[in-house]
Design a protein around this motif. Structure first.
Motif, PDB file in Angstrom:
ATOM      1  N   ARG A   1       3.011  -4.137  -9.424  1.00 29.29           N
ATOM      2  CA  ARG A   1       2.469  -3.686  -8.141  1.00 29.29           C
ATOM      3  C   ARG A   1       2.621  -2.180  -7.973  1.00 29.29           C
ATOM      4  NH1 ARG A   1       1.633  -7.429  -3.864  1.00 29.29           N
ATOM      5  NH2 ARG A   1       1.621  -9.566  -4.631  1.00 29.29           N
ATOM      6  N   LEU A   2       3.729  -1.654  -8.446  1.00 30.70           N
ATOM      7  CA  LEU A   2       3.910  -0.200  -8.395  1.00 30.70           C
ATOM      8  C   LEU A   2       2.911   0.501  -9.305  1.00 30.70           C
ATOM      9  CD1 LEU A   2       7.805  -0.036  -8.313  1.00 30.70           C
ATOM     10  CD2 LEU A   2       6.257   0.757  -6.514  1.00 30.70           C
ATOM     11  N   GLN A   3       2.610  -0.116 -10.422  1.00 30.51           N
ATOM     12  CA  GLN A   3       1.605   0.456 -11.320  1.00 30.51           C
ATOM     13  C   GLN A   3       0.231   0.505 -10.658  1.00 30.51           C
ATOM     14  OE1 GLN A   3       1.898  -2.014 -14.825  1.00 30.51           O
ATOM     15  NE2 GLN A   3       4.026  -1.430 -15.193  1.00 30.51           N
ATOM     16  N   THR A   4      -0.087  -0.501  -9.827  1.00 33.44           N
ATOM     17  CA  THR A   4      -1.403  -0.526  -9.191  1.00 33.44           C
ATOM     18  C   THR A   4      -1.583   0.587  -8.168  1.00 33.44           C
ATOM     19  OG1 THR A   4      -0.739  -2.060  -7.432  1.00 33.44           O
ATOM     20  CG2 THR A   4      -1.564  -3.029  -9.486  1.00 33.44           C
ATOM     21  N   ILE A   5      -0.476   1.144  -7.652  1.00 30.88           N
ATOM     22  CA  ILE A   5      -0.627   2.255  -6.708  1.00 30.88           C
ATOM     23  C   ILE A   5      -0.506   3.604  -7.419  1.00 30.88           C
ATOM     24  CG2 ILE A   5       0.182   0.868  -4.769  1.00 30.88           C
ATOM     25  CD1 ILE A   5       2.830   2.481  -4.876  1.00 30.88           C
ATOM     26  N   GLY A   6      -0.370   3.556  -8.772  1.00 32.93           N
ATOM     27  CA  GLY A   6      -0.425   4.795  -9.537  1.00 32.93           C
ATOM     28  C   GLY A   6       0.884   5.298 -10.097  1.00 32.93           C
ATOM     29  N   LEU A   7       1.937   4.478 -10.056  1.00 31.23           N
ATOM     30  CA  LEU A   7       3.226   4.897 -10.592  1.00 31.23           C
ATOM     31  C   LEU A   7       3.453   4.281 -11.974  1.00 31.23           C
ATOM     32  CD1 LEU A   7       5.357   4.548  -7.349  1.00 31.23           C
ATOM     33  CD2 LEU A   7       4.853   6.691  -8.546  1.00 31.23           C
ATOM     34  N   GLU A   8       4.007   5.054 -12.885  1.00 31.88           N
ATOM     35  CA  GLU A   8       4.343   4.551 -14.211  1.00 31.88           C
ATOM     36  C   GLU A   8       5.748   3.974 -14.165  1.00 31.88           C
ATOM     37  OE1 GLU A   8       3.779   7.475 -17.215  1.00 31.88           O
ATOM     38  OE2 GLU A   8       1.683   7.879 -16.680  1.00 31.88           O
ATOM     39  N   VAL A   9       5.821   2.650 -14.096  1.00 30.06           N
ATOM     40  CA  VAL A   9       7.092   1.955 -13.876  1.00 30.06           C
ATOM     41  C   VAL A   9       7.179   0.753 -14.812  1.00 30.06           C
ATOM     42  CG1 VAL A   9       8.512   0.729 -12.184  1.00 30.06           C
ATOM     43  CG2 VAL A   9       7.093   2.649 -11.449  1.00 30.06           C
ATOM     44  N   THR A  10       8.366   0.482 -15.327  1.00 28.18           N
ATOM     45  CA  THR A  10       8.615  -0.741 -16.083  1.00 28.18           C
ATOM     46  C   THR A  10       9.571  -1.621 -15.282  1.00 28.18           C
ATOM     47  OG1 THR A  10      10.609  -0.022 -17.264  1.00 28.18           O
ATOM     48  CG2 THR A  10       8.462   0.647 -18.177  1.00 28.18           C
ATOM     49  N   ASP A  11       9.687  -2.879 -15.687  1.00 27.54           N
ATOM     50  CA  ASP A  11      10.585  -3.785 -14.964  1.00 27.54           C
ATOM     51  C   ASP A  11      12.038  -3.355 -15.079  1.00 27.54           C
ATOM     52  OD1 ASP A  11      10.639  -4.421 -17.680  1.00 27.54           O
ATOM     53  OD2 ASP A  11      11.002  -6.544 -17.326  1.00 27.54           O
TER      54      ASP A  11
ATOM     55  N   ARG B   1       0.846  -1.203   0.000  1.00 27.77           N
ATOM     56  CA  ARG B   1       0.000   0.000   0.000  1.00 27.77           C
ATOM     57  C   ARG B   1       0.873   1.242   0.000  1.00 27.77           C
ATOM     58  NH1 ARG B   1      -4.549  -1.025   4.582  1.00 27.77           N
ATOM     59  NH2 ARG B   1      -2.679  -1.002   5.882  1.00 27.77           N
ATOM     60  N   ALA B   2       0.497   2.203  -0.816  1.00 32.93           N
ATOM     61  CA  ALA B   2       1.306   3.412  -0.957  1.00 32.93           C
ATOM     62  C   ALA B   2       1.402   4.158   0.363  1.00 32.93           C
ATOM     63  CB  ALA B   2       0.709   4.319  -2.029  1.00 32.93           C
ATOM     64  N   ILE B   3       2.593   4.589   0.687  1.00 34.25           N
ATOM     65  CA  ILE B   3       2.787   5.469   1.835  1.00 34.25           C
ATOM     66  C   ILE B   3       2.267   6.857   1.458  1.00 34.25           C
ATOM     67  CG2 ILE B   3       4.598   6.680   3.133  1.00 34.25           C
ATOM     68  CD1 ILE B   3       6.078   4.002   3.244  1.00 34.25           C
ATOM     69  N   PRO B   4       1.563   7.526   2.359  1.00 30.26           N
ATOM     70  CA  PRO B   4       1.003   8.842   2.034  1.00 30.26           C
ATOM     71  C   PRO B   4       2.031   9.780   1.409  1.00 30.26           C
ATOM     72  CG  PRO B   4       0.182   8.111   4.155  1.00 30.26           C
ATOM     73  CD  PRO B   4       1.202   7.098   3.723  1.00 30.26           C
ATOM     74  N   HIS B   5       1.600  10.435   0.344  1.00 26.23           N
ATOM     75  CA  HIS B   5       2.350  11.460  -0.390  1.00 26.23           C
ATOM     76  C   HIS B   5       3.440  10.900  -1.310  1.00 26.23           C
ATOM     77  CE1 HIS B   5       0.287  13.950   2.491  1.00 26.23           C
ATOM     78  NE2 HIS B   5       0.970  13.425   3.486  1.00 26.23           N
ATOM     79  N   ALA B   6       3.708   9.590  -1.263  1.00 24.74           N
ATOM     80  CA  ALA B   6       4.793   9.039  -2.075  1.00 24.74           C
ATOM     81  C   ALA B   6       4.479   9.109  -3.563  1.00 24.74           C
ATOM     82  CB  ALA B   6       5.087   7.604  -1.662  1.00 24.74           C
ATOM     83  N   VAL B   7       3.303   8.625  -3.960  1.00 29.54           N
ATOM     84  CA  VAL B   7       2.961   8.567  -5.376  1.00 29.54           C
ATOM     85  C   VAL B   7       2.894   9.967  -5.974  1.00 29.54           C
ATOM     86  CG1 VAL B   7       1.175   7.912  -7.039  1.00 29.54           C
ATOM     87  CG2 VAL B   7       1.775   6.359  -5.174  1.00 29.54           C
ATOM     88  N   GLU B   8       2.240  10.877  -5.266  1.00 40.23           N
ATOM     89  CA  GLU B   8       2.111  12.236  -5.778  1.00 40.23           C
ATOM     90  C   GLU B   8       3.478  12.892  -5.964  1.00 40.23           C
ATOM     91  OE1 GLU B   8      -1.359  11.521  -2.864  1.00 40.23           O
ATOM     92  OE2 GLU B   8       0.735  10.884  -3.173  1.00 40.23           O
ATOM     93  N   THR B   9       4.355  12.708  -4.998  1.00 36.90           N
ATOM     94  CA  THR B   9       5.685  13.317  -5.067  1.00 36.90           C
ATOM     95  C   THR B   9       6.492  12.754  -6.227  1.00 36.90           C
ATOM     96  OG1 THR B   9       5.713  13.686  -2.671  1.00 36.90           O
ATOM     97  CG2 THR B   9       7.836  13.700  -3.815  1.00 36.90           C
ATOM     98  N   LEU B  10       6.487  11.440  -6.379  1.00 32.51           N
ATOM     99  CA  LEU B  10       7.285  10.820  -7.437  1.00 32.51           C
ATOM    100  C   LEU B  10       6.709  11.103  -8.814  1.00 32.51           C
ATOM    101  CD1 LEU B  10       8.071   7.442  -5.665  1.00 32.51           C
ATOM    102  CD2 LEU B  10       9.582   9.424  -5.965  1.00 32.51           C
ATOM    103  N   THR B  11       5.395  11.179  -8.908  1.00 29.57           N
ATOM    104  CA  THR B  11       4.766  11.501 -10.191  1.00 29.57           C
ATOM    105  C   THR B  11       5.129  12.921 -10.637  1.00 29.57           C
ATOM    106  OG1 THR B  11       2.919  10.009  -9.745  1.00 29.57           O
ATOM    107  CG2 THR B  11       2.564  11.711 -11.400  1.00 29.57           C
TER     108      THR B  11
END
Length: 327
Positions: free
Chosen positions: A56-66, A23-33
Motif C-alpha cells: 500500500r505504501l508502494q502504491t502512494i509512491g514510496l519505495e518500501v519493503t515489508d 491516501r497520502a497526506i500532502p507533502h509526505a511522499v515527496e519529503t520522505l523520498t
C-alpha cells in the motif's frame, strides 16, 4: 543544518502522519523520498500484514519493503512468545493476517473459548462483530490472559475518525472486568524494536497522536516530532501532560527540513507570551507570522505551569489572527 542532519533514522507512524485512509497526506511522499535517512513505518493498526502495508505504501509512491514495516500485531505476538511456549492456544480477535503471524510464531490459533485458549489477542478488524467479541469474553471469564495490539480509541480515515481498536477493547473490559496488556504505542516496545531493526543510534520518532506516538517515543527516550496532520491538534498540545509533550512541533513532514531551533517551543515570529493569573497572554507578533510560531511561543509558557492555562488571550491583532487558526 536541517533537523534531518541530526538523526540517522526516522521511526514513522502511518495513520495521520504518512497517509489517511490509505491516501497520502500532502507533502509526505515527496519529503520522505527526498530524505536519505533509514526509515521504518510503525503502525498500531493490526489489521494488515507487513507485506500488505508495504504494498500500500508502494502504491502512494514510496519505495518500501515489508522489512521496513512493524505492526502492533507483530509486537503482540512477540509479547506472547516472551511468556508462553510454542503450541500455546490463542484466540484472536482480529484479521487473518494476525492469525498468520501467530501461526508463524508456532502458536496454535483456535476459534472458540470451548477450546480453552490461554491467551486472547485483540487487534483491529473492521469485520469484528458481537459473536467474535462474545467468544473472547467467554475465554477471558474462563481465565485467559488478555493482550491487545493497541488501545487507540479512534482510527483516522479519509472521512474522519472511525472506531479504533481501543473502543472495542473497552467493550470487552466492560463485559469482563479484565484489562489487557498492550503491545503498541504508547508502550516503548515497538519503537525500541524498530530502532534495533535499523541499527539506529540517533532515531527520531515521528507521529500525529500525542497519547500514542509521542508518549511512546518519550517512553523510549527518543526525540519526538509531532505533525498537525492527524489526531492531536493545538488544543491537545496546550493541555498535554509532560509525558506527551513532543520535542518538535511541525505542520507536516516538510518541516523535517527546517532547523531544529525553529521547531521547539519558544518565542518565535515576534510573539511573546506571559502568565496572567490562570491565563497565558499572547502578545505582539509579526503580521505575516506563522500560526505555529505563535503556538510554539505559547507552549513554552503553558508547559511551565503546573496545570494547563484556563485561557489563551491574544493581546494584539497579529496574536488574534494566529490564535484563530488553532481552533
Amino acid at each position: 543544518m536541517s533537523l534531518l542532519d541530526f538523526y540517522d533514522s526516522l521511526l514513522l507512524d502511518l495513520d495521520g502522519t504518512v497517509w489517511e485512509g490509505g491516501r497520502a497526506i500532502p507533502h509526505a511522499v515527496e519529503t520522505l523520498t527526498a530524505s536519505s535517512l533509514n526509515t521504518i513505518y510503525i503502525t498500531n493498526n493490526a489489521s494488515r500484514a507487513p507485506e500488505d502495508v508495504a504494498k500500500r505504501l508502494q502504491t502512494i509512491g514510496l519505495e518500501v519493503t515489508d522489512k521496513q514495516v512493524l505492526t502492533s500485531a507483530q509486537s503482540a505476538v512477540s509479547l506472547v512468545r516472551e511468556s508462553y511456549p510454542a503450541g500455546t492456544k490463542v484466540l484472536i480477535v482480529g484479521s487473518e493476517s494476525f492469525r498468520d503471524l501467530a501461526r508463524a510464531a508456532e502458536l496454535e490459533v483456535v476459534d472458540s473459548a470451548d477450546e480453552n485458549p490461554e491467551v486472547v489477542l485483540h487487534g483491529h478488524n473492521p469485520e469484528t462483530d458481537w459473536a467474535v467479541l462474545s467468544e473472547a469474553a467467554y475465554a477471558l471469564h474462563a481465565g485467559a490472559t488478555y493482550i491487545a495490539s493497541n488501545l487507540d480509541t479512534t482510527l483516522p480515515t479519509e472521512r474522519g475518525l472511525a472506531v479504533g481498536n481501543g473502543s472495542l477493547v473497552a467493550a470487552l473490559v466492560s463485559a469482563t472486568g479484565v484489562r489487557p496488556a498492550a503491545a503498541g504505542k504508547p508502550q516503548p516496545t515497538m519503537l525500541q524494536q524498530a530502532a534495533k531493526v535499523l541499527g539506529a543510534q540517533r532515531p527520531l520518532a515521528v507521529g500525529d497522536r500525542l497519547d500514542t506516538d509521542i508518549e511512546g517515543g518519550n517512553a523510549a527516550k527518543m526525540p519526538t516530532f509531532h505533525v498537525l496532520t492527524g489526531v492531536s491538534g493545538p488544543i491537545a498540545l496546550l493541555e498535554a501532560p509532560a509525558e506527551q509533550r513532543p520535542t518538535y512541533i511541525a505542520q507536516d513532514l516538510r518541516d523535517l527540513h527546517r532547523r531544529p531551533e525553529e521547531l521547539v517551543p519558544g518565542a518565535q515570529g515576534g510573539f511573546t507570551a506571559r502568565v496572567d493569573g490562570a491565563d497565558v497572554l499572547l502578545e505582539r507578533g509579526d503580521d505575516a507570522a506563522d500560526p505555529l510560531a505563535a503556538l510554539r511561543t505559547v507552549l513554552e509558557v503553558a508547559w511551565s505551569l503546573r496545570r494547563p492555562p484556563e485561557l489563551i488571550r491574544p493581546m494584539s491583532a497579529a496574536a488574534e489572527k494566529a490564535a484563530s487558526a488553532w481552533w
